[in-house]
Write an enzyme that holds these catalytic residues in place. Structure first.
Site, mmCIF file in Angstrom:
data_model
loop_
_atom_site.group_PDB
_atom_site.id
_atom_site.type_symbol
_atom_site.label_atom_id
_atom_site.label_comp_id
_atom_site.label_asym_id
_atom_site.label_seq_id
_atom_site.Cartn_x
_atom_site.Cartn_y
_atom_site.Cartn_z
ATOM 1 N N ASP A 131 11.098 12.644 16.796
ATOM 2 C CA ASP A 131 10.821 13.983 16.652
ATOM 3 C C ASP A 131 11.841 14.591 17.061
ATOM 4 O OD1 ASP A 131 7.446 13.646 15.957
ATOM 5 O OD2 ASP A 131 9.294 14.125 14.232
ATOM 6 N N ASP B 214 9.926 6.099 14.222
ATOM 7 C CA ASP B 214 10.519 7.625 14.342
ATOM 8 C C ASP B 214 10.948 8.617 15.074
ATOM 9 O OD1 ASP B 214 7.051 10.430 13.789
ATOM 10 O OD2 ASP B 214 9.041 9.993 13.704
ATOM 11 N N GLU C 136 1.244 -1.121 0.172
ATOM 12 C CA GLU C 136 -0.054 0.156 0.192
ATOM 13 C C GLU C 136 0.837 1.128 -0.015
ATOM 14 O OE1 GLU C 136 -1.891 0.970 3.540
ATOM 15 O OE2 GLU C 136 -3.431 2.314 2.720
#
Lengths: 387, 462
Positions: free
Chosen positions: A137, A135, A67
């Protein structure tokens, strides 16, 4: 060269044109980027993981079950996009010009055909493979950096990201045995990690969760001021190694100074808050109150106070419960990687694709190679400090 | 398994052949044995086993430590399942397990609950077995892990010892280790209780329970999905006059209220929320409301936990949108609210996407949350530091002995009991059932307050 001379000759006009190049995100430049720069072939080849070959072991359906999702202008969101060839991918991207491209998992069947399988209710349409992703940040470090906040970053705080890469990369290889690891600048305020080994792609949600928990030390939440708690008489080898090989010297040699961690009462108090013993904390507080003589230059204050703190906590005089690991806890609080747990836990989490333009900054999400990053940062540091 | 109304064959013979406990004690339920079961026993055995599982569920939500759970499991088993004749016990054990599979295979939520309880039951029963029996069970699960050869052991001995000390064990006791792929022992990896190197985890004999339980869980999980398919395709219809009504009654009888459909009488509107928070919200929800009002924002974890709670308390969708918009628009503007946040609120009410009507989180789920940077959700009794908790409870009007009692419970990790004590202190009533769900706290609180109002009215009218 020619252009420069042309600029001089034509004078003002040319300079204005150059100055007119916009900073930040721009839809026209995006179109050009997709037209000339986006690496369709390599991108596609990566996601095929060798299944685009000719030998009998190749699964022709593999890439078509992956996807991708596109976010178009005006926030129109197209999920479950899939492609069978690089050409198809290229023409779709050029035609739609998506502001954002996310990569999802490889499903059991082509996501475009998922409705045909939904009725039996047996979860026949389900993710079967997906890279192990992380991930990080830099905005999650706002409580420990004074130079920037939010999506901003500079040479003083970006090294926090380098630290993340060092610690996780070493562990992913040495502890977990992974080899194919891609680190990417997210384009705005952090880094993404894509672990692409076949073994990693086949991990279940439970196993991904376990790995994320293995890496988890900073237990955040706004509800408590002490977010790192290292119990036990010694540290697990992974944490011990992270501390002695990376975190300790980063904290003492770099962060103390670049963030001026002890240079004001407010900043000192922040660190003192992490000491579970009130008496020790006030002892240090009082000592530093009395020491605000102007003869001490800024440089000395941070190093000196840190030494004092270490000596006080490790002196053996204070054998109280909870003080045992306090020095390490402080270092970990300020420097240890802060992962977004939810991103890593689920196979179907969509993550921004590398080589995309970030819609908020206009920057490209590009690949970082750990050693090169460190050298780069080091060079920049040296340059910066030589002024 | 054949259900008949006449005599039956004892399980022991059948079981011995098909994974019913080679060592005599602990069956692994790999294959449904060929036995005959009386219809009466079908229901009775299942009910007794459910009492055990429910007791385990209770123990877990009260935050009992492993040693306490071990004791609890032993007591529950003795009370409801044990028979003088061990063959009879085994018989009941196996039959009741397979009957409950039928009951609990039918939805994702039921499967999750059943799996979790059976896994816990198995884990503690395994711990209570002798080392011999444990080793036999390991081989039954075909865990082909050979013990670490001496040379390899010597090479990693220091690291193994370091890990042992890091989790509070003595440095040098264990000498039997197994080297297994880390994927096999996720819970040991997650809690950093094993040494990892190049993709392998070094597992101590004492940690073997984890290995076995993971396999057990995986087997049962797969079996449940298959059972569900068979149930839906043939059994339910075939048995509609005999077993199906029993199976359906069993699951309804034992599945507590989940507050997913608030009764129509209980409706709240945005203007009531601040007042209700003061009188009837549990601490976790009060806190999130406070932060929402303060920051005009909540991150996703908070929006889910608090938003679903409000839904369960009777806040209708339109009112929910009004409520969240009023706050969020002060931070991000109402246009951005409509674009980025309204969708997920409607999603929670089952109006978007796959249209699942989401269930408000229970205490167990909230306690196991992992709030990160910028998060205000989770369970305050677990996730707050002591100072913060003290201050928060003071704000609720709790102090003195009551406060100390609550903090004591927190230190012993009995978070739900702490919340129950808070309820008792602020409402001046006792709460015997204990708090298991924030919406339960809310509705109990409303009941108490309405009863008080009623009393006042009665008094003033006489």
């Amino acid at each position: 060269m020619e252009d420069e001379r042309a600029m001089e000759i034509d004078g003002q006009q040319q300079q204005e044109d150059t100055a007119a190049v916009p900073k930040g995100f721009n839809a026209d430049y995006l179109r050009i980027y997709y037209g000339k720069l986006f690496p369709y072939g390599d991108f596609f080849k990566w996601l095929c993981y060798g299944n685009d070959g000719k030998h009998p072991g190749c699964d022709q359906s593999y890439i078509g079950r992956r996807e991708l999702s596109f976010t178009l202008e005006n926030d129109i969101y197209l999920r479950f996009q899939s492609f069978d060839s690089a050409a198809e991918l290229e023409s779709s991207i050029k035609e739609k010009c998506p502001f954002k491209i996310d990569i999802g998992p490889v499903y059991s069947v082509d996501p475009a055909k998922r409705h045909a399988y939904a009725q039996s209710g047996n979860n026949v349409f389900a993710p079967v493979e997906r890279e192990l992703i992380f991930d990080i940040d830099i905005s999650d470090y706002d409580d420990v950096r004074y130079c920037c906040s939010g999506a901003d970053t500079c040479l003083d705080c970006w090294p926090l990201m380098t630290i993340v890469i060092k610690i996780l990369d070493t562990s992913l290889r040495g502890d977990f045995g992974f080899n194919h690891i891609l680190w990417v600048y997210s384009g705005r305020r952090g880094v993404h990690c894509w672990v692409c080994d076949s073994r990693a792609r086949k991990l279940s949600n439970e196993q991904r969760s376990a790995i994320a928990d293995y890496f988890r030390v900073y237990k955040g939440g706004e509800n408590t001021s002490k977010k790192v708690s290292l119990t036990g008489p010694v540290l697990h080898p992974f944490l011990a190694r992270s501390y002695t090989d990376v975190l300790k010297c980063f904290f003492e040699d770099k962060l103390l100074h670049s963030q001026q961690l002890f240079s004001s009462e407010e900043r000192c108090n922040k660190i003192l808050e992490l000491i579970p013993d009130e008496n020790v904390a006030s002892e240090l507080h009082d000592k530093w109150q009395g020491n605000r003589r102007s003869s001490i230059s800024k440089e000395d204050v941070n190093a000196a106070r840190w030494e004092q703190l270490k000596m006080t906590l490790q002196s053996g005089k204070h054998k109280a419960q909870g003080l045992r690991r306090c020095v390490e806890e402080i270092v970990f609080s300020y420097t240890y990687p802060r992962l977004d747990m939810e991103v890593s836990k689920h196979m179907n989490h969509l993550l921004k694709a590398p080589f995309c333009i970030h819609p908020k900054t206009g920057r490209v999400s590009f690949q970082l190679i750990p050693i090169i990053v460190m050298i780069l940062i080091l060079r920049l540091f040296q340059l910066y400090h030589s002024y | 398994m054949e259900i008949v109304r006449s005599q039956r064959q004892l399980a022991a013979e059948a079981a011995a052949a098909t994974g019913g406990g080679g060592a005599g004690a602990l069956p692994t339920y790999r294959v449904a044995p060929q036995l005959e079961v009386r219809l009466e026993e079908f229901e009775l055995f299942a009910i007794d086993r459910l009492r055990v599982l429910k007791g385990i569920s209770d123990g877990l939500s009260r935050g009992k430590r492993p040693e306490e759970m071990e004791k609890l499991v032993s007591e529950l088993w003795k009370a409801h399942m044990r028979h003088q004749d061990p063959a009879e016990t085994l018989n009941k054990d196996i039959i009741s397990h397979f009957v409950l599979r039928l009951v609990y295979c039918r939805t994702e939520e039921l499967r999750k609950w059943f799996l979790s309880m059976e896994m816990t039951l198995f884990r503690y029963r395994f711990r209570l077995e002798s080392p011999e029996s444990q080793r036999l069970l390991m081989s039954e699960f075909q865990l082909p892990y050979k013990a670490l050869p001496h040379s390899e052991f010597e090479a990693v001995k220091d690291k193994l010892s370091q890990v042992a000390r890091s989790i509070g064990q003595s440095a040098s006791v264990e000498s039997v280790f197994f080297k297994v792929p880390f994927e096999e022992v996720p819970d040991l990896v997650a809690s950093r209780r094993v040494f990892l190197s190049k993709g392998y985890a070094y597992v101590a004999m004492s940690q073997v329970v984890s290995l076995v339980v993971t396999q057990f869980r995986s087997n049962i999980s797969k079996a449940l999905v298959l059972t569900n398919r068979k149930w839906t395709s043939t059994i339910k219809e075939q048995e509609k006059d005999r077993l199906t009504p029993i199976v359906e009654a069993l699951s309804n009888a034992y599945f507590g209220p989940d507050y997913s459909q608030p009764n129509d009488a209980a409706e709240i509107s945005p203007k009531d929320i601040d007042q209700l928070a003061r009188t009837s919200f549990p601490l976790c929800m009060r806190h999130m409301l406070e932060k929402l009002r303060e920051n005009h924002h909540l991150k996703n974890g908070g929006r889910m936990q608090f938003g679903l709670f409000l839904k369960g308390a009777g806040l209708k969708l339109e009112d929910a949108l009004t409520f969240w918009r009023a706050e969020f628009s002060q931070k991000v503007g109402s246009e951005r609210f409509d674009k980025e946040y309204a969708y997920s609120i409607r999603h929670n009410y089952g109006k978007e996407g796959k249209r699942t009507d989401y269930t408000p989180y229970s205490c167990q789920k909230i306690i196991s949350a992992t709030p990160g940077v910028g998060d205000y959700h989770g369970c305050p009794y677990r996730h707050f530091g002591e100072e913060n908790l003290r201050a928060a409870l003071n704000n609720m009007g709790v102090s003195g002995n009551a406060l100390e009692g609550i903090l004591d419970k927190v230190k012993n990790r009995h978070y739900q009991l702490a919340c129950t004590l808070t309820f008792e202190a602020t409402h001046n009533v006792s709460c015997d059932t204990g708090i298991n769900h924030p919406n339960q706290y809310f509705s109990e609180s409303q009941k108490v307050l309405q009863a008080k109002n009623q009393t006042v009215q009665n008094q003033s009218s006489t």
